[in-house]
Design a protein around this motif. Structure first.
Motif, PDB file in Angstrom:
ATOM      1  N   VAL A  51      42.493  34.618  42.003  1.00 30.80           N
ATOM      2  CA  VAL A  51      41.680  35.702  42.559  1.00 30.80           C
ATOM      3  C   VAL A  51      40.396  35.862  41.753  1.00 30.80           C
ATOM      4  O   VAL A  51      39.319  36.152  42.316  1.00 30.80           O
ATOM      5  CB  VAL A  51      42.498  37.004  42.599  1.00 30.80           C
ATOM      6  N   ALA A  52      40.482  35.676  40.444  1.00 31.62           N
ATOM      7  CA  ALA A  52      39.272  35.742  39.616  1.00 31.62           C
ATOM      8  C   ALA A  52      38.291  34.636  39.999  1.00 31.62           C
ATOM      9  O   ALA A  52      37.084  34.858  40.078  1.00 31.62           O
ATOM     10  CB  ALA A  52      39.646  35.631  38.148  1.00 31.62           C
ATOM     11  N   GLY A  53      38.798  33.434  40.262  1.00 32.63           N
ATOM     12  CA  GLY A  53      37.935  32.355  40.731  1.00 32.63           C
ATOM     13  C   GLY A  53      37.298  32.678  42.068  1.00 32.63           C
ATOM     14  O   GLY A  53      36.122  32.358  42.311  1.00 32.63           O
ATOM     15  N   LEU A  54      38.063  33.321  42.967  1.00 34.07           N
ATOM     16  CA  LEU A  54      37.508  33.730  44.252  1.00 34.07           C
ATOM     17  C   LEU A  54      36.410  34.769  44.082  1.00 34.07           C
ATOM     18  O   LEU A  54      35.360  34.704  44.748  1.00 34.07           O
ATOM     19  CB  LEU A  54      38.631  34.282  45.145  1.00 34.07           C
ATOM     20  N   ALA A  55      36.643  35.720  43.181  1.00 34.71           N
ATOM     21  CA  ALA A  55      35.625  36.743  42.939  1.00 34.71           C
ATOM     22  C   ALA A  55      34.354  36.142  42.345  1.00 34.71           C
ATOM     23  O   ALA A  55      33.241  36.504  42.729  1.00 34.71           O
ATOM     24  CB  ALA A  55      36.192  37.821  42.007  1.00 34.71           C
ATOM     25  N   LEU A  56      34.519  35.210  41.434  1.00 34.94           N
ATOM     26  CA  LEU A  56      33.341  34.552  40.857  1.00 34.94           C
ATOM     27  C   LEU A  56      32.617  33.707  41.900  1.00 34.94           C
ATOM     28  O   LEU A  56      31.382  33.605  41.886  1.00 34.94           O
ATOM     29  CB  LEU A  56      33.761  33.675  39.676  1.00 34.94           C
ATOM     30  N   GLY A  57      33.370  33.108  42.807  1.00 36.97           N
ATOM     31  CA  GLY A  57      32.741  32.315  43.856  1.00 36.97           C
ATOM     32  C   GLY A  57      31.935  33.145  44.835  1.00 36.97           C
ATOM     33  O   GLY A  57      30.876  32.704  45.305  1.00 36.97           O
ATOM     34  N   THR A  58      32.404  34.340  45.166  1.00 37.31           N
ATOM     35  CA  THR A  58      31.650  35.205  46.070  1.00 37.31           C
ATOM     36  C   THR A  58      30.355  35.705  45.445  1.00 37.31           C
ATOM     37  O   THR A  58      29.439  36.107  46.158  1.00 37.31           O
ATOM     38  CB  THR A  58      32.516  36.407  46.478  1.00 37.31           C
ATOM     39  N   GLN A  59      30.283  35.660  44.118  1.00 35.52           N
ATOM     40  CA  GLN A  59      29.073  36.089  43.418  1.00 35.52           C
ATOM     41  C   GLN A  59      28.212  34.916  42.958  1.00 35.52           C
ATOM     42  O   GLN A  59      27.285  35.115  42.176  1.00 35.52           O
ATOM     43  CB  GLN A  59      29.476  36.940  42.202  1.00 35.52           C
ATOM     44  N   ASN A  60      28.557  33.711  43.413  1.00 42.55           N
ATOM     45  CA  ASN A  60      27.816  32.497  43.043  1.00 42.55           C
ATOM     46  C   ASN A  60      27.797  32.277  41.536  1.00 42.55           C
ATOM     47  O   ASN A  60      26.816  31.790  40.973  1.00 42.55           O
ATOM     48  CB  ASN A  60      26.378  32.538  43.581  1.00 42.55           C
TER      49      ASN A  60
ATOM     50  N   MET B 253      44.073  46.142  31.692  1.00 42.53           N
ATOM     51  CA  MET B 253      43.817  45.939  33.124  1.00 42.53           C
ATOM     52  C   MET B 253      42.334  46.115  33.451  1.00 42.53           C
ATOM     53  O   MET B 253      41.759  45.340  34.223  1.00 42.53           O
ATOM     54  CB  MET B 253      44.681  46.907  33.937  1.00 42.53           C
ATOM     55  N   TYR B 254      41.736  47.121  32.878  1.00 40.71           N
ATOM     56  CA  TYR B 254      40.302  47.326  33.129  1.00 40.71           C
ATOM     57  C   TYR B 254      39.448  46.282  32.411  1.00 40.71           C
ATOM     58  O   TYR B 254      38.460  45.780  32.973  1.00 40.71           O
ATOM     59  CB  TYR B 254      39.911  48.740  32.677  1.00 40.71           C
ATOM     60  N   TRP B 255      39.823  45.930  31.190  1.00 34.03           N
ATOM     61  CA  TRP B 255      39.038  44.988  30.399  1.00 34.03           C
ATOM     62  C   TRP B 255      38.983  43.602  31.046  1.00 34.03           C
ATOM     63  O   TRP B 255      37.971  42.904  30.960  1.00 34.03           O
ATOM     64  CB  TRP B 255      39.623  44.908  28.995  1.00 34.03           C
ATOM     65  N   LEU B 256      40.047  43.219  31.695  1.00 34.62           N
ATOM     66  CA  LEU B 256      40.132  41.872  32.273  1.00 34.62           C
ATOM     67  C   LEU B 256      39.662  41.794  33.723  1.00 34.62           C
ATOM     68  O   LEU B 256      39.663  40.700  34.300  1.00 34.62           O
ATOM     69  CB  LEU B 256      41.578  41.365  32.179  1.00 34.62           C
ATOM     70  N   THR B 257      39.259  42.922  34.307  1.00 37.90           N
ATOM     71  CA  THR B 257      38.891  42.898  35.721  1.00 37.90           C
ATOM     72  C   THR B 257      37.526  43.502  36.033  1.00 37.90           C
ATOM     73  O   THR B 257      36.968  43.206  37.108  1.00 37.90           O
ATOM     74  CB  THR B 257      39.946  43.651  36.568  1.00 37.90           C
ATOM     75  N   TYR B 258      36.971  44.333  35.163  1.00 39.65           N
ATOM     76  CA  TYR B 258      35.767  45.076  35.555  1.00 39.65           C
ATOM     77  C   TYR B 258      34.579  44.146  35.798  1.00 39.65           C
ATOM     78  O   TYR B 258      33.710  44.431  36.638  1.00 39.65           O
ATOM     79  CB  TYR B 258      35.418  46.113  34.466  1.00 39.65           C
ATOM     80  N   HIS B 259      34.488  43.027  35.069  1.00 36.07           N
ATOM     81  CA  HIS B 259      33.345  42.125  35.213  1.00 36.07           C
ATOM     82  C   HIS B 259      33.463  41.232  36.457  1.00 36.07           C
ATOM     83  O   HIS B 259      32.520  40.507  36.764  1.00 36.07           O
ATOM     84  CB  HIS B 259      33.231  41.248  33.965  1.00 36.07           C
ATOM     85  N   LEU B 260      34.580  41.285  37.146  1.00 34.14           N
ATOM     86  CA  LEU B 260      34.761  40.448  38.338  1.00 34.14           C
ATOM     87  C   LEU B 260      34.290  41.134  39.614  1.00 34.14           C
ATOM     88  O   LEU B 260      34.196  40.482  40.653  1.00 34.14           O
ATOM     89  CB  LEU B 260      36.254  40.074  38.490  1.00 34.14           C
ATOM     90  N   ILE B 261      34.006  42.418  39.545  1.00 33.29           N
ATOM     91  CA  ILE B 261      33.566  43.172  40.719  1.00 33.29           C
ATOM     92  C   ILE B 261      32.152  43.680  40.473  1.00 33.29           C
ATOM     93  O   ILE B 261      31.894  44.373  39.485  1.00 33.29           O
ATOM     94  CB  ILE B 261      34.524  44.368  41.011  1.00 33.29           C
TER      95      ILE B 261
END
Length: 305
Positions: free
Chosen positions: A161-170, A296-304
């Motif tokens: 899912v992290a890879g998908l999020a990074l892909g949507t942001q180029n 949980m916040y530290w590992l996810t906030y930069h993906l959105i």
């Protein structure tokens, strides 16, 4: 004239030889024997090759029937079995394979119920782990038992899912995805080591193992996945709302689960949680539970974004 006569005479002699060769002898046998079978063709040569070992006394068969060869085969098989037992024993010393089988003994019903408790733990009443002859029952028979299936699949799904999020942001790259995976793994290991050190300093007698702590720490990936997916589908406000819900859920889950493990000695002795040691145990339980939302916040906030 002489040439023509000589040619005609030669033809007559040739025709007479052909007629004589086609006539059988008076005794019923042919004038010339058929020697075509004496010349071996390709099939005959192949058959001769196949029949060769039999004609020569089958040396390969005699070797296999030799008692010494049978003894060598039996000795080799015994050595192989002893080597396998030695490898299994040494491997189980460093990697408890038998214990890992227990943590992966799950089924679809267990996974569904466990995910429901992780997302909505408020209605769950009984949090005690069931035992059978001082041995905890398998997770598929007890929803309160820790497992490694959900943390493992949660970690893998989080990376995807992290890879998908990074892909949507180029921003996707294999190197960045590797950094994301290694960072999450390092933080998980550091968290488990910190808890083990805290248990040692507080001198808590508990049946919690390192694998149990790894399982409980890995449950937070479920809430992280929910938050990232909500943020990808509905934007950053949905990410904060869903992550806040999941953080509260994992906090309640860890408090209700670990208090039975860390405070079991005080409960067995009939003491109230008032002494210094019991207060330290309570603070340790609260600290472990409060650390889950932070990670949980530290590992996810930069993906959105």
């Amino acid at each position: 004239m002489d040439y023509t006569a000589a040619q005609s005479g030669f033809r007559q002699q040739h025709n007479m030889r052909l007629r004589n060769s086609s006539v059988d002898r008076p005794d019923g046998s042919q004038l010339f024997d058929d020697t075509s079978a004496a010349v071996p063709g390709p099939e005959g040569a192949y058959r001769n090759q196949q029949a060769g070992p039999q004609a020569e006394g089958l040396p390969g068969h005699s070797f296999l029937s030799d008692p010494m060869s049978n003894l060598a085969v039996a000795y080799g098989s015994s050595l192989a079995s002893q080597g396998r037992e030695m490898v299994d024993k040494n491997l189980d010393r460093f990697i408890p394979i038998s214990k890992l089988k227990y943590y992966f003994a799950v089924d679809t019903v267990y996974v569904g119920k466990k995910l429901g408790i992780l997302v909505f733990p408020y209605m769950h009443k009984n949090w005690e782990v069931n035992y059978q002859q001082d041995i905890p029952v398998a997770p598929r028979f007890d929803v309160n038992a820790p497992d490694l299936y959900i943390p493992t699949m949660g970690f893998i799904t989080y990376i995807l899912v992290a890879g998908l999020a990074l892909g949507t942001q180029n921003r996707f790259s294999p190197e960045l995805l590797g950094v994301q995976a290694s960072s999450a793994l390092v933080w998980l290991i550091m968290e488990v080591l910190a808890v083990l050190l805290s248990l040692y300093l507080v001198t808590v007698n508990t049946d919690l193992t390192t694998i149990d702590l790894l399982a409980f720490s890995g449950y937070k990936y479920v809430g992280m996945i929910v938050g990232i997916v909500a943020g990808l589908l509905f934007g950053r406000p949905a990410y904060y709302l869903s992550l806040l819900w999941c953080c509260a859920a994992i906090f309640v889950f860890m408090i209700r689960t670990l208090r039975l493990k860390l405070l079991s000695e005080a409960a067995a002795e009939g003491k109230l949680v008032r002494g210094t040691r019991n207060q330290l145990r309570m603070y340790l339980t609260m600290s472990i539970a409060a650390a889950q939302p932070i990670f949980m916040y530290w590992l996810t906030y930069h993906l959105i974004r």
